[in-house]
Scaffold this motif. Sequence first.
Motif, PDB file in Angstrom:
ATOM      1  N   ARG A  10       0.827  -1.209   0.000  1.00 29.97           N
ATOM      2  CA  ARG A  10       0.000   0.000   0.000  1.00 29.97           C
ATOM      3  C   ARG A  10       0.863   1.262   0.000  1.00 29.97           C
ATOM      4  O   ARG A  10       0.489   2.276  -0.590  1.00 29.97           O
ATOM      5  CB  ARG A  10      -0.902   0.022   1.237  1.00 29.97           C
ATOM      6  N   VAL A  53      -3.403   3.864   6.239  1.00 27.89           N
ATOM      7  CA  VAL A  53      -4.651   3.102   6.131  1.00 27.89           C
ATOM      8  C   VAL A  53      -4.401   1.867   5.265  1.00 27.89           C
ATOM      9  O   VAL A  53      -4.015   1.988   4.099  1.00 27.89           O
ATOM     10  CB  VAL A  53      -5.775   3.965   5.525  1.00 27.89           C
ATOM     11  N   VAL A  54      -4.639   0.701   5.828  1.00 31.88           N
ATOM     12  CA  VAL A  54      -4.433  -0.559   5.112  1.00 31.88           C
ATOM     13  C   VAL A  54      -5.739  -1.036   4.471  1.00 31.88           C
ATOM     14  O   VAL A  54      -5.769  -1.487   3.324  1.00 31.88           O
ATOM     15  CB  VAL A  54      -3.873  -1.640   6.055  1.00 31.88           C
ATOM     16  N   LYS A  55      -6.841  -0.914   5.213  1.00 32.98           N
ATOM     17  CA  LYS A  55      -8.157  -1.292   4.709  1.00 32.98           C
ATOM     18  C   LYS A  55      -9.180  -0.283   5.223  1.00 32.98           C
ATOM     19  O   LYS A  55      -9.019   0.278   6.302  1.00 32.98           O
ATOM     20  CB  LYS A  55      -8.543  -2.698   5.182  1.00 32.98           C
ATOM     21  N   SER A  57     -11.671   3.204   5.088  1.00 34.16           N
ATOM     22  CA  SER A  57     -11.464   4.610   4.746  1.00 34.16           C
ATOM     23  C   SER A  57     -11.823   5.489   5.930  1.00 34.16           C
ATOM     24  O   SER A  57     -12.628   5.118   6.783  1.00 34.16           O
ATOM     25  CB  SER A  57     -12.298   5.015   3.520  1.00 34.16           C
ATOM     26  N   PRO A  77      -6.906   3.477   1.503  1.00 40.67           N
ATOM     27  CA  PRO A  77      -5.652   2.720   1.562  1.00 40.67           C
ATOM     28  C   PRO A  77      -4.623   3.262   0.574  1.00 40.67           C
ATOM     29  O   PRO A  77      -4.946   3.574  -0.570  1.00 40.67           O
ATOM     30  CB  PRO A  77      -6.092   1.298   1.182  1.00 40.67           C
ATOM     31  N   THR A 104     -12.221  -0.363   9.590  1.00 37.14           N
ATOM     32  CA  THR A 104     -10.938   0.128   9.068  1.00 37.14           C
ATOM     33  C   THR A 104      -9.760  -0.481   9.814  1.00 37.14           C
ATOM     34  O   THR A 104      -9.797  -0.629  11.037  1.00 37.14           O
ATOM     35  CB  THR A 104     -10.881   1.672   9.182  1.00 37.14           C
ATOM     36  N   LEU A 106      -5.794   0.295  10.313  1.00 37.63           N
ATOM     37  CA  LEU A 106      -4.741   1.279  10.074  1.00 37.63           C
ATOM     38  C   LEU A 106      -3.530   0.970  10.939  1.00 37.63           C
ATOM     39  O   LEU A 106      -3.618   0.268  11.947  1.00 37.63           O
ATOM     40  CB  LEU A 106      -5.257   2.701  10.294  1.00 37.63           C
TER      41      LEU A 106
END
Length: 217
Positions: A10, A53-55, A57, A77, A104, A106
């Motif tokens: 990411r 942020v990995v997944k 929003s 992400p 989310t 993060l």
Amino acid sequence: MTATAELADRYPVLSELPPAVRDTVMARLHTMQVPAGTVLFDDHQACEGFPFVVKGSIRVIKASASGRELPLYRVAPGETCVISSSCLLGHEDYNARGIAETDTELVLLPKAVFDELLAEPAFRGFVFHLFADRIADLMHLIEEVAFHKLDQRLAALLLGKGRLLHTTHQQLADELGSVREIVSRLLKGFAAQGLVKLSREQIEIVDAAGLRRMASG
């Protein structure tokens, strides 16, 4: 894919760091899982770190004492939060609110590690590029609010969501930085002109060409 590999995928800037620095950073990251609706930061709250942020929003807004909201931007992400960066660089508290739009995941880079990484050209360039992108977005928002009437902005917003919208008047008002009563009145006007058809939590676009004319002024 492991969590570390997904994070690096990411945010390629992490792979550009010297190996020893990257390993140290990865060991000091904090992973967080937060449900939709969680307030991640708010006005006058101290900034504890730099979020990746990995997944999911994050929606960043400015809220007034009366409860009105002006949406500033979203963090998806691969992106990060310019207000968090600004607070860390200026040693200031938050001046906006960040809310998880969806469940989310993060990763938080602690403030001390953020300060250390600014000495790395790749990371410093990433932060400055972030500022440039977000400032351009915010200038566009200022232009929309200052120079376009609300009916134009509402028409443009509807056109960007497809033929059938499953949304509430309050959600549209939040996106426009307005209030539900005004948005409801405008939508009723659009319906009277045959531009849209209204039903409970649903708006059907009937005359897209007419909305485009409305949006263009």
